[in-house]
Every structure is written in C-alpha cells, then in structure tokens.
Design a protein around this motif. Sequence first.
Motif, PDB file in Angstrom:
ATOM      1  N   THR A  34       0.822  -1.223   0.000  1.00 30.55           N
ATOM      2  CA  THR A  34       0.000   0.000   0.000  1.00 30.55           C
ATOM      3  C   THR A  34       0.852   1.267   0.000  1.00 30.55           C
ATOM      4  N   GLY A  35       2.080   1.175   0.529  1.00 28.44           N
ATOM      5  CA  GLY A  35       2.981   2.326   0.491  1.00 28.44           C
ATOM      6  C   GLY A  35       3.260   2.747  -0.943  1.00 28.44           C
ATOM      7  N   TYR A  38       0.642   5.237  -2.156  1.00 30.83           N
ATOM      8  CA  TYR A  38       0.888   6.615  -1.709  1.00 30.83           C
ATOM      9  C   TYR A  38       2.106   7.200  -2.428  1.00 30.83           C
ATOM     10  N   ARG A  39       3.096   6.355  -2.660  1.00 34.59           N
ATOM     11  CA  ARG A  39       4.297   6.815  -3.380  1.00 34.59           C
ATOM     12  C   ARG A  39       3.967   7.190  -4.825  1.00 34.59           C
ATOM     13  N   ARG A  90      10.746   5.231  -5.724  1.00 30.47           N
ATOM     14  CA  ARG A  90      11.675   4.956  -4.612  1.00 30.47           C
ATOM     15  C   ARG A  90      12.748   6.023  -4.450  1.00 30.47           C
ATOM     16  N   VAL A  98       6.308  11.794   0.727  1.00 24.60           N
ATOM     17  CA  VAL A  98       5.128  10.924   0.744  1.00 24.60           C
ATOM     18  C   VAL A  98       4.298  11.041   2.025  1.00 24.60           C
ATOM     19  N   SER A  99       4.937  11.281   3.159  1.00 28.62           N
ATOM     20  CA  SER A  99       4.189  11.359   4.412  1.00 28.62           C
ATOM     21  C   SER A  99       3.291  12.598   4.474  1.00 28.62           C
ATOM     22  N   ALA A 102       0.225  11.567   2.491  1.00 29.73           N
ATOM     23  CA  ALA A 102      -0.555  10.548   3.209  1.00 29.73           C
ATOM     24  C   ALA A 102      -1.315  11.099   4.416  1.00 29.73           C
ATOM     25  N   ARG A 108      -6.682   9.447   2.018  1.00 30.28           N
ATOM     26  CA  ARG A 108      -6.713   8.157   2.716  1.00 30.28           C
ATOM     27  C   ARG A 108      -8.023   7.427   2.447  1.00 30.28           C
ATOM     28  N   GLY A 128       1.582  -1.906   5.267  1.00 29.16           N
ATOM     29  CA  GLY A 128       1.359  -0.468   5.301  1.00 29.16           C
ATOM     30  C   GLY A 128       1.498   0.094   6.698  1.00 29.16           C
ATOM     31  N   ARG A 129       0.625   1.071   7.019  1.00 26.04           N
ATOM     32  CA  ARG A 129       0.664   1.716   8.338  1.00 26.04           C
ATOM     33  C   ARG A 129      -0.654   1.557   9.080  1.00 26.04           C
ATOM     34  N   ASP A 130      -1.743   1.418   8.311  1.00 25.24           N
ATOM     35  CA  ASP A 130      -3.093   1.423   8.893  1.00 25.24           C
ATOM     36  C   ASP A 130      -3.898   0.209   8.436  1.00 25.24           C
ATOM     37  N   ILE A 131      -3.235  -0.857   8.046  1.00 23.65           N
ATOM     38  CA  ILE A 131      -3.960  -2.005   7.480  1.00 23.65           C
ATOM     39  C   ILE A 131      -4.771  -2.705   8.574  1.00 23.65           C
ATOM     40  N   ARG A 179      10.088  10.565   9.300  1.00 26.33           N
ATOM     41  CA  ARG A 179       8.921   9.916   8.679  1.00 26.33           C
ATOM     42  C   ARG A 179       8.079   9.191   9.743  1.00 26.33           C
ATOM     43  N   ASP A 183       4.157  10.042  10.463  1.00 27.92           N
ATOM     44  CA  ASP A 183       3.196   8.940  10.306  1.00 27.92           C
ATOM     45  C   ASP A 183       2.489   8.614  11.630  1.00 27.92           C
ATOM     46  N   ARG A 186       0.087  11.940  12.838  1.00 31.79           N
ATOM     47  CA  ARG A 186      -0.970  12.539  12.005  1.00 31.79           C
ATOM     48  C   ARG A 186      -2.341  12.263  12.615  1.00 31.79           C
TER      49      ARG A 186
HETATM   50  O1  C5P Z   1       5.791   1.564   3.174  1.00 30.65           O
HETATM   51  P1  C5P Z   1       6.447   2.776   2.570  1.00 30.65           P
HETATM   52  O2  C5P Z   1       7.649   3.235   3.329  1.00 30.65           O
HETATM   53  O3  C5P Z   1       6.700   2.647   1.106  1.00 30.65           O
HETATM   54  O4  C5P Z   1       5.334   3.911   2.738  1.00 30.65           O
HETATM   55  C1  C5P Z   1       5.570   5.230   2.325  1.00 30.65           C
HETATM   56  C2  C5P Z   1       4.696   6.203   3.114  1.00 30.65           C
HETATM   57  O5  C5P Z   1       3.330   6.064   2.722  1.00 30.65           O
HETATM   58  C3  C5P Z   1       4.688   6.033   4.611  1.00 30.65           C
HETATM   59  O6  C5P Z   1       5.773   6.697   5.240  1.00 30.65           O
HETATM   60  C4  C5P Z   1       3.353   6.661   5.001  1.00 30.65           C
HETATM   61  O7  C5P Z   1       3.450   8.068   5.075  1.00 30.65           O
HETATM   62  C5  C5P Z   1       2.475   6.330   3.812  1.00 30.65           C
HETATM   63  N1  C5P Z   1       1.637   5.154   4.041  1.00 30.65           N
HETATM   64  C6  C5P Z   1       0.470   5.313   4.761  1.00 30.65           C
HETATM   65  N2  C5P Z   1      -0.387   4.266   4.921  1.00 30.65           N
HETATM   66  C7  C5P Z   1      -0.111   3.074   4.394  1.00 30.65           C
HETATM   67  C8  C5P Z   1       1.088   2.875   3.674  1.00 30.65           C
HETATM   68  C9  C5P Z   1       1.958   3.935   3.527  1.00 30.65           C
HETATM   69  O8  C5P Z   1       0.210   6.401   5.258  1.00 30.65           O
HETATM   70  N3  C5P Z   1      -0.989   2.073   4.536  1.00 30.65           N
END
Ligand code: C5P
Length: 222
Positions: A34-35, A38-39, A90, A98-99, A102, A108, A128-131, A179, A183, A186
């Motif tokens: 999922t990152g 957002y990327r 990347r 990216v943060s 996001a 979102r 991800g972060r919120d899965i 980051r 994250d 927020r």
């Molecule tokens: O996992 P990755 O480092 O590629 O994620 C990049 C950014 O995307 C995270 O630092 C975060 O800000 C955002 N992100 C998010 N929710 C997710 C996945 C990523 O907010 N489920």
Amino acid sequence: KKQINIAIDGPAGAGKSTVAKLVAEKLSYIYIDTGAMYRSLTYKAISNGVDVNDGKALLNLLNGLEINLINKNGKQLIVVNDADVTEEIRTPAVTNQVSYVAKHSEIRREMVKRQQQLANIGGTVMDGRDIGTHVLPDAEVKVFLTASVDERARRRHEEQLAKGQQSNLEILKEEIRRRDKIDSEREVAPLVKAEDAVEINSTAMKITEVVEAILSLVNERE
Ligand code: C5P
C-alpha cells in the motif's frame, strides 16, 4: 484451505515489504504494497507540480490515476496509467514527501477504498501503516513489525550501498525518525499497533525467522 488476509503494519524500514513478499510467496497469496500507492500519487504530484499540502488538488489528481500493482516473475511492478513507475517511486524526493501526501483524509479515504477492493476475495498479504486498524480491521492475522531506528537505518544503508548508491547512515537515521514522527502523529489513521496485532520486534531477528513467526501465526488460525 480458506484464503485469509494478513495485515502487516509498522514503521519505515522495519522489513515489512521483504517479509510480506516472502510470506505471500510461501502461501501463494497476493502481496499488496500500500505504500507504493501513496508513493505513486506523490511521484505524480511532484512531476505535475501539485502541492503535497493541497488535499483537494491531490484527490483530483488521484481520481485520474489507475494504480496497478503487478506481480511478474516474483517481482512487483508498479504501473500508473500504463507507465511503469517502479523505480521512480523509490527516489529520495518521493520518500521525503510521501508522508505529507498521506496525511490528507480525502486521500486516505480513496486509498483505503481501493485497498479494500483489492483484498475482498482474501488470499492477500498487505503491508502499510493502517492495514490492521483501518483497511482490514477483520484481517485474520495482524502483525506489527518493528525494529530499532539504528537497525532500520543500518539495513537501508546496506541496501543502498549494495545497489551502488550513495548513502549516509546519519542522514538515513534522521529521515527515518522524521517519517516515523509524521506517520505516528498525524490526525487521520496514524501509525499505531492494532489492539489485536501481534508485535514482532525484528531488531535481532533474521528475515527467515520473522517469516517463520508469521507463518506459524497463520497456521494457528487454520
Ligand atoms: O511503506 P512505505 O515506506 O513505502 O510507505 C511510504 C509512506 O506512505 C509512509 O511513510 C506513510 O506516510 C504512507 N503510508 C500510509 N499508509 C499506508 C502505507 C503507507 O500512510 N498504509
């Protein structure tokens, strides 16, 4: 066997994608990064001159983007409106912006909707972060994968050196801390361990050990 969903959350550089890919491979499940979604949006915003602090403009941009995660010969390709952006998403420019992208609730909401559609048939490993907290609150297995900042920076450093890229350990530590902070602090769906997630601290663990630990959680459920 029933196809379940596996949620893997955690801070930047904890090894989520490496581990998620291996777990997916073992189970013949689909890995969903999922990152990368957002990327992808962040990359398009930068290329199109869209302000990462403007949620409305970002949503407008996102509505015109078809983001596809394609598994090809064990590799994951990220394709946005037919263009392969696997490498472009990347870069440090994207990583450092990216943060901010996001943080927006409207972004979102749309991302979560797309992610839920991808997982609705089961048989996915999503990182991800919120899965575990928002995207798949009913995921059968939830993991919160962490490691110390020093260890996460060290791993990134090794990775970049191995790719022949320049790397500065102290700068990496700073970027990871920053980051993590954005994250975790927020307002919308911050990075936090789901109550029912199992925390795995990988600081002193090998990748294979983390994968085994997750596979045994999967087995316990079956
Ligand atoms: O996992 P990755 O480092 O590629 O994620 C990049 C950014 O995307 C995270 O630092 C975060 O800000 C955002 N992100 C998010 N929710 C997710 C996945 C990523 O907010 N489920």
